[in-house]
Scaffold this active site. Sequence first.
Site, PDB file in Angstrom:
ATOM      1  CE1 TYR A   1     -26.085  -0.547 -46.069  1.00  0.00           C
ATOM      2  CE2 TYR A   1     -25.332  -2.772 -45.632  1.00  0.00           C
ATOM      3  CZ  TYR A   1     -25.841  -1.839 -46.498  1.00  0.00           C
ATOM      4  OH  TYR A   1     -26.102  -2.204 -47.790  1.00  0.00           O
TER       5      TYR A   1
ATOM      6  CE  LYS B   1     -33.164  13.103 -52.016  1.00  0.00           C
ATOM      7  NZ  LYS B   1     -33.451  13.312 -53.447  1.00  0.00           N
TER       8      LYS B   1
ATOM      9  CG  ASP C   1     -32.080  12.220 -56.516  1.00  0.00           C
ATOM     10  OD1 ASP C   1     -31.037  12.783 -56.130  1.00  0.00           O
ATOM     11  OD2 ASP C   1     -33.194  12.797 -56.498  1.00  0.00           O
TER      12      ASP C   1
ATOM     13  CG  ASP D   1     -25.784  -1.889 -50.845  1.00  0.00           C
ATOM     14  OD1 ASP D   1     -24.974  -2.728 -51.259  1.00  0.00           O
ATOM     15  OD2 ASP D   1     -27.003  -2.114 -50.718  1.00  0.00           O
TER      16      ASP D   1
ATOM     17  CG  ASP E   1     -25.292  -3.884 -56.535  1.00  0.00           C
ATOM     18  OD1 ASP E   1     -24.128  -4.112 -56.127  1.00  0.00           O
ATOM     19  OD2 ASP E   1     -26.243  -4.669 -56.328  1.00  0.00           O
TER      20      ASP E   1
HETATM   21  C1  IPM Z   1     -22.387  -5.380 -50.685  1.00  0.00           C
HETATM   22  C2  IPM Z   1     -23.551  -6.284 -50.382  1.00  0.00           C
HETATM   23  C3  IPM Z   1     -23.810  -6.313 -48.892  1.00  0.00           C
HETATM   24  C4  IPM Z   1     -24.158  -4.895 -48.458  1.00  0.00           C
HETATM   25  C5  IPM Z   1     -24.888  -7.305 -48.465  1.00  0.00           C
HETATM   26  C6  IPM Z   1     -24.590  -8.711 -48.929  1.00  0.00           C
HETATM   27  C7  IPM Z   1     -25.104  -7.280 -46.971  1.00  0.00           C
HETATM   28  O1  IPM Z   1     -24.673  -5.889 -51.097  1.00  0.00           O
HETATM   29  O2  IPM Z   1     -21.272  -5.687 -50.239  1.00  0.00           O
HETATM   30  O3  IPM Z   1     -22.558  -4.368 -51.350  1.00  0.00           O
HETATM   31  O4  IPM Z   1     -25.325  -4.509 -48.488  1.00  0.00           O
HETATM   32  O5  IPM Z   1     -23.239  -4.177 -48.085  1.00  0.00           O
HETATM   33 MG    MG Z   2     -24.331  -4.215 -52.360  1.00  0.00          MG
END
Ligand code: IPM
Ligand code: MG
Length: 381
Positions: free
Chosen positions: A166, A218, A251, A275, A279
């Site tokens: 990042y 990893k 993974d 990240d 999700d």
């Molecule tokens: C998160 C989001 C952000 C990230 C994006 C919006 C830049 O996906 O907070 O997880 O990738 O960190």
């Molecule tokens: Mg995210």
Amino acid sequence: MNCLRETRNQKFVEIENILKILKVGEKQMSKTYKIALIAGDGTGPEVVAEGIKALETAAQKHNFKLEFIKYDLGGARYLKSGEILPDSIMAEFKKADAMFLGAIGHPDVKPGILEKGILLRLRFELDQYINLRPVKLYPNVESPLKDKKPADIDMVIVRENTEGIYIGAGGFLRKNTAQEVATQESINTRFGVERCVRYAYEFTKKRAKNNKLTLCGKTNVLTFASDLWQRVFNIVHKEYAGIETNYVNVDAVCMWLVKNPEWFDVIVTDNLFGDIITDLAAMLQGGIGVAAGGNINPEGVSMFEPMGGSAPKYTGQNIINPIAAINAASMLLDNVGEPKAAQDIENAIIKSLETGKIKSMSAGKMGLTTTQVGDLVASYI
Ligand code: IPM
Ligand code: MG
């Protein structure tokens, strides 16, 4: 001589008494927390309004005050004035007790501009080096995993938030030619890895659930970056004898999160892996309508946000789920030092869900409006 000493002692006693009175006064006077508010784009303002409702209700109950300072940032401002995040606002954020963010993102703004210019800049410049993501399946919330109950899905992901891929290291060579080269490097510093890993151990210890910390990396391919993480993880472990540790490749973490989420207590990982797995984990707990996160600087100003985006197509309809934002509000209060008020908000979310009145976590399918869900939660605080 003796006489002089006596008058001095007397003076000390007097001063001490005055100090005591002042201290009592300070305790009785209610504290005020300065909260920087970025409602943002799309449905951001709608969910933030319900978060504020919960915050105000909890503040009243626990006798503290909140001062909200609104900042108009996001896609709408950028399209109007070309401004993304003025330095003067950045300086003001540093003086807040915490920050509450709705959502940033606009369909007419090219991807990357607002993400890098606002969200990532805030994380980096405010040194919010931890991204904390509790993953909890609440009662009456449907998980896509069949047969998994709230007791099975209850973990916290600690994601490094200021380094890795990042950081923006890299670039193009011979751009737009057939010989184009694009590089994007993952930068991992010993300092950055260690402070994140330490936070994770400390968090696991305080959480005191299974006292288990999993490192997600990893090591079989990233023999430099993941190697550093693993070495630091093992070294810091020596200071945490009571914590059981294990290592799982990223993974495989995805696989086990779906198959056996109950195995996880706290997971620590780098920025990009974090990240991705957060999700995935958000879906296990019923989706982004519920999931909240904190961008935490344990020594500075932290920012709390619902995980969902700005959801432009639902804007202004009063149908978006505010639970994630209310959850973020609860995390915020815990962070500023009001853990009881924070717990009250989370308990109120659980009680609201237990009523069965909220039919789904998805926008437009809740059976209640955004405002009604906010009111229901507030009524249980
Ligand atoms: C998160 C989001 C952000 C990230 C994006 C919006 C830049 O996906 O907070 O997880 O990738 O960190
Ligand atoms: Mg995210």
